[in-house]
Scaffold this motif. Structure first.
Motif, short mmCIF file in Angstrom:
data_model
loop_
_atom_site.label_atom_id
_atom_site.label_comp_id
_atom_site.label_asym_id
_atom_site.label_seq_id
_atom_site.Cartn_x
_atom_site.Cartn_y
_atom_site.Cartn_z
N ASP A 1 23.78 102.74 -18.39
CA ASP A 1 24.74 101.87 -19.09
C ASP A 1 24.01 100.94 -20.05
O ASP A 1 24.47 100.68 -21.17
CB ASP A 1 25.54 101.06 -18.08
N ARG A 2 22.84 100.42 -19.61
CA ARG A 2 22.06 99.54 -20.49
C ARG A 2 21.46 100.34 -21.66
O ARG A 2 21.34 99.82 -22.77
CB ARG A 2 20.94 98.87 -19.70
N ALA B 1 22.00 99.56 -25.50
CA ALA B 1 20.85 99.44 -26.40
C ALA B 1 21.05 100.30 -27.64
O ALA B 1 20.74 99.87 -28.77
CB ALA B 1 19.57 99.83 -25.68
N LEU B 2 21.56 101.51 -27.47
CA LEU B 2 21.81 102.38 -28.62
C LEU B 2 22.87 101.79 -29.53
O LEU B 2 22.77 101.88 -30.76
CB LEU B 2 22.23 103.78 -28.13
N VAL B 3 23.88 101.16 -28.94
CA VAL B 3 24.90 100.48 -29.75
C VAL B 3 24.24 99.35 -30.55
O VAL B 3 24.56 99.14 -31.74
CB VAL B 3 26.03 99.95 -28.86
N ARG B 4 23.33 98.63 -29.91
CA ARG B 4 22.62 97.55 -30.60
C ARG B 4 21.80 98.08 -31.79
O ARG B 4 21.76 97.46 -32.85
CB ARG B 4 21.67 96.84 -29.64
N THR B 5 21.13 99.19 -31.59
CA THR B 5 20.26 99.72 -32.64
C THR B 5 21.04 100.33 -33.79
O THR B 5 20.50 100.50 -34.88
CB THR B 5 19.33 100.79 -32.07
N ARG B 6 22.31 100.72 -33.53
CA ARG B 6 23.18 101.32 -34.55
C ARG B 6 22.55 102.61 -35.12
O ARG B 6 22.69 102.93 -36.30
CB ARG B 6 23.46 100.32 -35.67
N LEU C 1 18.40 93.76 -19.99
CA LEU C 1 17.74 95.06 -20.05
C LEU C 1 18.12 95.84 -21.30
O LEU C 1 17.29 96.55 -21.88
CB LEU C 1 18.07 95.88 -18.80
N ASP C 2 19.36 95.72 -21.74
CA ASP C 2 19.76 96.45 -22.96
C ASP C 2 18.97 95.97 -24.16
O ASP C 2 18.59 96.76 -25.03
CB ASP C 2 21.26 96.31 -23.19
N GLU C 3 18.69 94.65 -24.23
CA GLU C 3 17.89 94.13 -25.34
C GLU C 3 16.46 94.67 -25.27
O GLU C 3 15.86 95.00 -26.30
CB GLU C 3 17.88 92.60 -25.30
N ARG C 4 15.92 94.74 -24.07
CA ARG C 4 14.57 95.26 -23.90
C ARG C 4 14.49 96.73 -24.32
O ARG C 4 13.55 97.15 -25.00
CB ARG C 4 14.14 95.10 -22.43
N ALA D 1 14.62 97.03 -28.07
CA ALA D 1 13.34 96.67 -28.69
C ALA D 1 12.33 97.79 -28.54
O ALA D 1 11.55 98.09 -29.46
CB ALA D 1 12.81 95.38 -28.07
N ALA D 2 12.33 98.44 -27.37
CA ALA D 2 11.41 99.56 -27.15
C ALA D 2 11.71 100.72 -28.08
O ALA D 2 10.80 101.35 -28.63
CB ALA D 2 11.49 100.00 -25.70
N ILE D 3 12.99 101.03 -28.26
CA ILE D 3 13.38 102.15 -29.13
C ILE D 3 12.94 101.89 -30.57
O ILE D 3 12.48 102.80 -31.27
CB ILE D 3 14.90 102.37 -29.06
N LEU D 4 13.05 100.66 -31.01
CA LEU D 4 12.71 100.33 -32.39
C LEU D 4 11.22 100.08 -32.59
O LEU D 4 10.77 99.97 -33.73
CB LEU D 4 13.50 99.09 -32.83
N HIS D 5 10.46 100.01 -31.51
CA HIS D 5 9.02 99.78 -31.63
C HIS D 5 8.33 101.03 -32.18
O HIS D 5 8.54 102.14 -31.70
CB HIS D 5 8.43 99.43 -30.27
#
Length: 444
Positions: free
Chosen positions: A32-33, A37-42, A181-184, A187-191
């Motif tokens: 779920d997180r 996170a994917l929604v956050r990254t768009r 956790l979703d923010e973390r 951030a990892a995906i975009l790193h």
């Protein structure tokens, strides 16, 4: 117009199917997180690939509207690395359990050393939850599992310290209960580099009941082990896929070698498949002879397959070449019952002698008189003139024998062998003499 300019951000990357996990399992909350996170990254879901392997976490990728790859236990990082190298623009997210991470430990180290641009989520519940709750590489000291009923004696693998020491540029440790956790994960995906999240969670089917664990047990055990939590590494370092492309860009401008097709220019002599084994010693140009035969066959409109067998020492011991020639496509390159076996040296003879008893009566064994003593075979034994191994043609005795068989068994036209010698282009004069001498050689 590119897809990137027309993509409409998604409100969710999850489909409507319910998760299959046990009640209270930490896998669902982590996924779920990940969705949040994917929604956050768009990110465009066409540009996201979830890679998984065996284990409960391996069931996860089917619940997301992204591309996915599912493979063998512990090998998901290898598949993900291949995907990232082939398509560096993709966002590749690896989903592994602690079991798969332990099995694929070497792959974990390689991904960290390379700083390959992957995001690894480790669903760490301290046991093999899909197969009955066995001990894993991260089972805490004293942990009771089906394979450690009296308690685990091994110190658990510190995933974060391991990858950090080996070059991972983004490392985080937390639990499935972390509010941010979703923010973390975002951030990892975009790193732009290798990012690992070691996510501790509860296995409610096996580990939690056996060890009476709870949410508090996770944090208590982290403190007891001295395992730091939160964002542990956040560095900028060259990402492997990008660095590799930049380093090899000058090579891409080099001209490619032109293809060298072999046109069928000669009339074939062979009406059915013929299987030949050439057995000699290292340095005896046995492989060269087989290559000549295969080249001549293709130029005669035939199919050819070649295999080599030699010890790891390469420059000593036997050298055996298997050559299959046929007027029809060859679906198996191995030779079980040769039509002819050529034995040229003691080392080669020792390698193939066990096969001689199984030859057909119509098969041929071609060898030197000194190697023919005590042969146990129903095949007809033909002897080479002892002088054939002497003089300048001796170094290409395998080619001489190939040519002799091609002549006597009507395998290949002489002109095709001569042309093959020219194409091989190495030691051409000596090879040519061996072909001519073999073509005229009497076989007794």
């Amino acid at each position: 117009m590119s897809r990137a300019t027309t993509f409409t951000p998604l409100a969710t990357y999850r489909n409507r199917s319910p998760y299959p996990f046990c009640p209270g399992c930490g896998h669902g909350p982590i996924l779920d997180r990940l969705n949040q996170a994917l929604v956050r990254t768009r990110l465009d879901p066409h540009q996201v690939v979830l890679v998984s392997d065996i284990g409960c976490s391996g069931l996860s990728d089917q619940y997301f509207a992204t591309s996915a790859f599912h493979g063998l236990h512990g090998r998901s990082l290898t598949y993900a690395t291949g995907i990232k190298l082939a398509r560096p623009e993709l966002n590749v997210i690896v989903l592994m359990g602690d079991g798969g991470t332990g099995i694929g430990g070497a792959h974990l180290l390689a991904a960290a050393r390379r700083n390959i641009g992957l995001t690894l989520l480790v669903f760490n519940n301290f046991n093999y939850g899909m197969t009955g709750g066995q001990q894993s590489a991260t089972t805490p000291l004293g942990g009771i599992t089906t394979t450690t009923p009296a308690g685990n004696l091994e110190r658990p693998l510190d995933l974060c310290a391991t990858v950090a020491a080996n070059g991972a540029s983004w490392v985080y440790r937390g639990t499935s209960f972390d509010a941010d956790l979703d923010e973390r994960i975002a951030a990892a995906i975009l790193h732009p580099g290798f990012a690992l999240l070691d996510l501790w969670e509860l296995c409610t089917a096996y580990f939690q009941p056996r060890n009476r664990w709870s949410k508090k047990s996770l944090t208590d055990t982290l403190e007891e082990l001295g395992f730091a939590t939160g964002l542990l590494v956040d560095e900028k370092r060259t990402e492997y896929a990008a660095g590799y492309r930049a380093m090899t860009a000058p090579l891409h401008r080099l001209p490619a070698l032109p293809p060298r097709p072999l046109a069928a220019r000669f009339t074939p002599r062979l009406g059915k498949a013929y299987r030949l084994v050439l057995a000699g010693s290292a340095g005896g140009r046995v492989g060269t002879a087989a290559r000549l035969g295969a080249t001549a066959a293709v130029m005669s409109g035939l199919w050819a397959a070649q295999r080599a067998d030699y010890p790891v020492t390469v420059k000593s011991g036997h050298s055996v070449a298997e050559l299959v020639l046929a007027p029809e496509p060859i679906d198996h390159a191995g030779i079980e019952r040769p039509d002819a076996v050529v034995m040229l040296t003691p080392e080669g003879a020792a390698a193939v002698r066990p096969r001689l008893a199984g030859l057909d009566r119509g098969a041929t064994v071609l060898t030197l008189p000194a190697l023919a003593e005590g042969l146990d075979t129903p095949a007809r034994v033909r002897l080479l003139d002892a002088g054939a191994a002497a003089g300048p043609r001796g170094v290409h005795l395998a080619t001489l024998c190939l040519s002799a068989l091609a002549s006597h068994e009507r395998l290949l036209p002489r002109v095709a062998l001569v042309e093959a010698v020219r194409l091989v282009g190495r030691d051409e004069a000596a090879l040519g003499r061996a072909v001519e001498a073999g073509w005229q050689l009497p076989l007794h």
